[in-house]
Design an enzyme around this catalytic site. Structure first.
Site, PDB file in Angstrom:
ATOM      1  N   LYS A 267      90.825   5.113 -40.035  1.00  0.00           N
ATOM      2  CA  LYS A 267      91.232   6.422 -40.559  1.00  0.00           C
ATOM      3  C   LYS A 267      91.539   6.349 -42.048  1.00  0.00           C
ATOM      4  CE  LYS A 267      92.819   8.843 -36.492  1.00  0.00           C
ATOM      5  NZ  LYS A 267      93.821   8.841 -35.441  1.00  0.00           N
TER       6      LYS A 267
HETATM    7  N1  GLU Z   1      95.230   8.492 -28.798  1.00  0.00           N
HETATM    8  C1  GLU Z   1      94.391   7.331 -28.760  1.00  0.00           C
HETATM    9  C2  GLU Z   1      93.703   7.139 -30.084  1.00  0.00           C
HETATM   10  O1  GLU Z   1      93.557   8.082 -30.841  1.00  0.00           O
HETATM   11  C3  GLU Z   1      93.298   7.414 -27.698  1.00  0.00           C
HETATM   12  C4  GLU Z   1      93.848   7.424 -26.336  1.00  0.00           C
HETATM   13  C5  GLU Z   1      92.851   7.289 -25.216  1.00  0.00           C
HETATM   14  O2  GLU Z   1      91.725   7.808 -25.304  1.00  0.00           O
HETATM   15  O3  GLU Z   1      93.221   6.700 -24.221  1.00  0.00           O
HETATM   16  O4  GLU Z   1      93.302   6.026 -30.378  1.00  0.00           O
END
Ligand code: GLU
Length: 296
Positions: A267
């Protein structure tokens, strides 16, 4: 009886802008949901209150709409459900499956540095966190309670040995689904590779592992489609599901979009952010073409 309708989800964390890797995951979830006649949900995973920002959430929603994605329900925002995660933590605690950890980052780093001084490397969990350097499992109940009452900040760790015992002897694992063939392969879980993993952070009564498994169950998710970088986490997720009596969905961990040097996108690198590409005049159609086989 009719098969239940499949439920897919895309679950970004609003701590940065979506990049091509997120687009791949979201588009793949959408195309599989469509193929299976399923629903597609959006979940905002914002329990990391230090890094999550409303402007990133707004950008995520905008970028997903720009890609042409539509979701079946209003997004679930994890930060609005802390009481549910706290209750889950307490329940595991009542069963003797957790303990409070008062260690600071500095204390852990110092212990690891000392242990590694002779040139040995200390064991780490799949996230790179050192394992077995926290002495808090050995604290007496009176000590624990006293320090908590005194307001000392603490995380909550899963007591892995007790958790594995509570999980019982039935095989523990998941079906790794292959959307191309619609076949599945059983993967045996080995949660011990995570050691006494943190399931409640110091600042919030949840961790990614606790919140993601809670919400997948609550939202009736049947197919978890996410990047291969989260595959190791599934070993913990199926254990938490077993301990809490939650269903285990099928999982598909898809290939990652890599940069020109073969590294996972981050990111913090702006060049592959969807916003940057859009500002350069790239269209959603071109993004789909660029992602090609990953989202087919
Ligand atoms: N929130 C997690 C992320 O952005 C992904 C969670 C998931 O897909 O299990 O890396």
């Amino acid at each position: 009886m009719a098969e239940p309708q499949p439920v897919f989800r895309f679950a970004p964390s609003p701590n940065g802008y979506l990049h091509l890797g997120h687009a791949a995951s979201a588009l793949l979830n959408a195309s599989l949901a469509k193929r299976l006649g399923g629903r597609l949900l959006l979940r905002i995973e914002d329990i990391d209150i230090g890094r999550s920002r409303p402007e990133f959430e707004a950008a995520i929603v905008e970028d997903l709409a720009w890609l042409g994605l539509r979701f079946d329900e209003p997004a679930r925002r994890q930060s609005e459900h802390m009481a549910e995660y706290a209750a889950a933590l307490q329940e595991l605690g009542r069963r003797g499956l957790t303990y409070p950890c008062f260690c600071t980052r500095g204390e852990i780093a110092a212990r690891v540095a000392e242990a590694e001084a002779p040139g040995r490397s200390w064991p780490r969990d799949p996230d790179g966190a050192p394992m077995g350097v926290c002495p808090c499992a050995g604290l007496s109940l009176a000590d624990r309670q006293g320090r908590i009452r005194a307001g000392e900040p603490h995380a909550t760790r899963l007591a892995m040995a007790a958790a594995l015992e509570a999980a019982g002897d039935a095989p523990l694992g998941w079906t790794e689904w292959d959307p191309a063939s619609d076949g599945g392969r059983h993967v045996e879980a080995d949660p011990a590779r995570w050691g006494d993993v943190v399931i409640g952070r110091k600042d919030v009564p949840a961790s990614y592992h606790l919140a993601v498994t809670h919400d997948d169950a609550l939202q009736g998710v049947t197919h978890v489609v996410r990047g291969a970088d989260l595959r190791e986490a599934t070993h913990i997720h199926v254990l938490l599901q077993r301990l809490r009596g939650l269903p285990t969905p099928v999982y598909h961990h898809h290939g990652l979009v890599l940069d020109a040097d073969g590294r996972k996108l981050s990111k913090s690198i702006r060049s592959t952010a969807l916003r940057s590409l859009r500002a350069e005049g790239v269209t959603p159609g071109e993004i789909r073409r660029r992602l090609g086989a990953l989202i087919a």
